[in-house]
Design a protein around this motif. Structure first.
Motif, PDB file in Angstrom:
ATOM      1  N   ASP A  39       0.830  -1.209   0.000  1.00 24.22           N
ATOM      2  CA  ASP A  39       0.000   0.000   0.000  1.00 24.22           C
ATOM      3  C   ASP A  39       0.864   1.259   0.000  1.00 24.22           C
ATOM      4  O   ASP A  39       0.602   2.199  -0.749  1.00 24.22           O
ATOM      5  CB  ASP A  39      -0.926   0.011   1.224  1.00 24.22           C
ATOM      6  N   VAL A  40       1.882   1.285   0.868  1.00 22.89           N
ATOM      7  CA  VAL A  40       2.692   2.499   1.034  1.00 22.89           C
ATOM      8  C   VAL A  40       4.168   2.120   1.119  1.00 22.89           C
ATOM      9  O   VAL A  40       4.537   1.204   1.866  1.00 22.89           O
ATOM     10  CB  VAL A  40       2.298   3.275   2.309  1.00 22.89           C
ATOM     11  N   LEU A  61      -2.653  -1.253   6.936  1.00 24.90           N
ATOM     12  CA  LEU A  61      -2.100  -1.106   5.596  1.00 24.90           C
ATOM     13  C   LEU A  61      -0.755  -1.813   5.494  1.00 24.90           C
ATOM     14  O   LEU A  61      -0.010  -1.913   6.475  1.00 24.90           O
ATOM     15  CB  LEU A  61      -1.944   0.370   5.247  1.00 24.90           C
ATOM     16  N   SER A  62      -0.422  -2.293   4.303  1.00 25.49           N
ATOM     17  CA  SER A  62       0.887  -2.912   4.081  1.00 25.49           C
ATOM     18  C   SER A  62       1.908  -1.824   3.740  1.00 25.49           C
ATOM     19  O   SER A  62       1.619  -0.898   2.980  1.00 25.49           O
ATOM     20  CB  SER A  62       0.811  -3.939   2.954  1.00 25.49           C
ATOM     21  N   ALA A 276       3.919   0.568  -5.128  1.00 20.71           N
ATOM     22  CA  ALA A 276       2.971   0.857  -4.057  1.00 20.71           C
ATOM     23  C   ALA A 276       1.873   1.766  -4.581  1.00 20.71           C
ATOM     24  O   ALA A 276       1.989   2.350  -5.663  1.00 20.71           O
ATOM     25  CB  ALA A 276       3.674   1.504  -2.870  1.00 20.71           C
ATOM     26  N   ARG A 277       0.828   1.900  -3.791  1.00 15.95           N
ATOM     27  CA  ARG A 277      -0.264   2.809  -4.129  1.00 15.95           C
ATOM     28  C   ARG A 277       0.057   4.247  -3.741  1.00 15.95           C
ATOM     29  O   ARG A 277      -0.512   5.189  -4.301  1.00 15.95           O
ATOM     30  CB  ARG A 277      -1.541   2.355  -3.440  1.00 15.95           C
ATOM     31  N   THR A 427      -2.130  10.118   4.376  1.00 18.42           N
ATOM     32  CA  THR A 427      -1.942   9.041   3.405  1.00 18.42           C
ATOM     33  C   THR A 427      -3.080   8.028   3.489  1.00 18.42           C
ATOM     34  O   THR A 427      -3.600   7.552   2.456  1.00 18.42           O
ATOM     35  CB  THR A 427      -0.601   8.335   3.650  1.00 18.42           C
ATOM     36  N   ARG A 428      -3.494   7.702   4.694  1.00 23.17           N
ATOM     37  CA  ARG A 428      -4.608   6.775   4.873  1.00 23.17           C
ATOM     38  C   ARG A 428      -5.880   7.354   4.268  1.00 23.17           C
ATOM     39  O   ARG A 428      -6.666   6.627   3.619  1.00 23.17           O
ATOM     40  CB  ARG A 428      -4.804   6.476   6.357  1.00 23.17           C
ATOM     41  N   LEU A 431      -5.715   6.839   0.512  1.00 24.97           N
ATOM     42  CA  LEU A 431      -5.912   5.454   0.096  1.00 24.97           C
ATOM     43  C   LEU A 431      -7.358   4.999   0.275  1.00 24.97           C
ATOM     44  O   LEU A 431      -7.853   4.180  -0.501  1.00 24.97           O
ATOM     45  CB  LEU A 431      -4.963   4.540   0.868  1.00 24.97           C
ATOM     46  N   TYR A 432      -8.021   5.522   1.295  1.00 26.95           N
ATOM     47  CA  TYR A 432      -9.407   5.129   1.548  1.00 26.95           C
ATOM     48  C   TYR A 432     -10.412   6.014   0.799  1.00 26.95           C
ATOM     49  O   TYR A 432     -11.620   5.786   0.885  1.00 26.95           O
ATOM     50  CB  TYR A 432      -9.715   5.173   3.040  1.00 26.95           C
TER      51      TYR A 432
END
Length: 441
Positions: A39-40, A61-62, A276-277, A427-428, A431-432
């Motif tokens: 993810d990051v 998150l990964s 990563a995203r 960042t979260r 991503l969400y």
């Protein structure tokens, strides 16, 4: 001799012993398949990067952390003083537990403690403290002016630099405009160097005044940060890194970052692409030019050097202040730390400050030459503060964290922590797909 001539002459003096940057065996190195997207990706394992990675993992998150060095901590680095059992900090060292509350919270979390060193005798050199009544009055008026201008700045406002844009000028120019005494100016410059670690003609008066606003007074700003972390400043970084053991990769310099929406690629020096995203860049501002795909407002002005000397015959807590060759020294039971501007070698002057001491081995790290720092702590130049705010406020997929871009204690360990935690939240949100809060760390 003028100060500029003094600098030119000093640069011809051979530099003293410096630590090398060779590879070390790390207890944190774990093989993690580089081809597995996460993810990051967090670039940099200083305090900001470590806190961001830890918080993101806690949110489910990964994460993968890529660190160029063979150790964690960045500009917080603790080593043994040669010939002694003492641990000394080559970089970040001081904190104020009453004001650096984020750092204090992290220390509590990992059961780490701080200590205020004993107060020993203190002496002034070049210049001495003013004792003439007229100069005392000038000093009082100068400190009052600093506090008056600092009061214009809302320390808790993320875009605090908008409060007083007219103060975003070189501090040396700002000070000369209203302080007529050269000796008083030298005294203020010595105190200010301890906070900014740069040439007064290169860093912004607005940044220094923001520090004073945060501390609440010139007295606190120039003397309140008198606690050390027991065991050294990098003990906190090591404690956080232990939690990140499975995802932390050391000895992995990043050479390029591409971050389009929909998928980012971080390339390390060994040719491995990491995908990563989102990406969090948590490396010093002055190192952006080492990584293709990054751009910033140029290098900050932090150029402080700290050298630790093993010493016999010193008093624990003893200290001196001088200007401009040797700005600050402080002693422990076994050694003396010397802080000055890079390009100067104060070895000869040091014997005047500690005439009873027997000096032997020394250790230091040249942060300006260090390829993964290229400077000491952040001292913003005039015109940089708006761009640093923009970096902190990026909306993804490329984010920036660190003490250099902190919205609060810029250049301090506390600022690195608040920036890392804040960037993890942002960042979260990215991503969400939730509402992106503005940067506040």
């Amino acid at each position: 001799m003028s100060r500029s001539a003094l600098f030119r002459e000093a640069r011809r003096i051979p530099k003293i012993h410096t630590l090398r940057y060779g590879p070390l065996v790390s207890p944190y190195h774990k093989a993690l398949p580089a081809e597995v997207p996460v993810d990051v990706i967090v670039v940099g394992a200083g305090l900001a990067g470590l806190v961001a990675a830890r918080d993101l993992r806690a949110a489910g998150l990964s994460v993968r952390v890529l660190e160029a060095r063979s150790r964690v901590g960045g500009r917080a680095w603790t080593v043994p003083l040669p010939g002694t059992g003492s641990a000394v900090d080559l970089g970040a060292e001081w904190l104020d537990p009453q004001r650096h509350t984020a750092l204090a919270g992290e220390l509590d979390r990992y059961d780490l403690t701080t200590t205020a060193p004993p107060r020993g005798p203190h002496r002034w050199y070049l210049p001495s403290a003013p004792d003439d009544p007229t100069e005392k009055a000038v000093l009082a008026a100068t400190l009052e002016r600093l506090e008056t201008d600092a009061a214009r700045i809302d320390f808790d406002r993320p875009d605090w630099h908008h409060c007083a844009p007219d103060l975003d000028v070189p501090f040396g120019t700002y000070l000369r405009d209203f302080c007529p005494s050269e000796r008083v100016r030298s005294l203020i410059l010595a105190w200010s160097f301890v906070l900014m670690g740069g040439d007064e003609n290169e860093y912004s008066a607005l940044h220094l005044l923001h520090e004073i606003a945060g501390f609440g007074s010139t007295k606190a700003a120039f003397g309140a940060s008198e606690h050390r972390i027991d065991g050294g400043a990098d003990t906190l970084a090591k404690a956080i890194a232990a939690d990140l053991d499975p995802v932390l990769r050391l000895g992995q310099p990043v050479v390029s970052i591409t971050a389009p929406r929909g998928g980012c690629t971080v390339m390390t020096a060994d040719g491995t692409p990491h995908r990563a995203r989102a990406v969090i860049v948590a490396v010093p501002l002055n190192c952006f030019d080492r990584i293709d795909g990054l751009s910033g407002p140029g290098r900050h002005a932090g150029r402080a050097v700290k050298v630790w000397h093993r010493a016999d015959g010193v008093v624990d807590g003893e200290g001196t202040t001088g200007w401009p060759v040797l700005v600050e020294t402080y002693a422990t039971a076994e050694g003396v730390a010397v802080v000055h501007l890079d390009g100067l070698d104060p070895a000869d002057v040091l014997t005047e400050h500690y005439p009873a001491a027997v000096l032997s081995e020394d250790c230091w790290n040249d942060w300006v030459a260090d390829p993964y720092a290229k400077g000491s702590w952040c001292a913003a130049r005039p015109g940089q503060l708006d761009a640093l705010h923009d970096l902190a406020n990026r909306s993804g997929p490329l984010f920036f964290a660190g003490g250099d871009v902190s919205r609060r204690w810029m250049g301090w360990m506390d600022g690195a922590i608040t920036s890392g935690a804040d960037t993890a939240v942002r960042t979260r949100a990215y991503l969400y797909g939730s509402t992106m809060p503005p940067a506040r760390g």
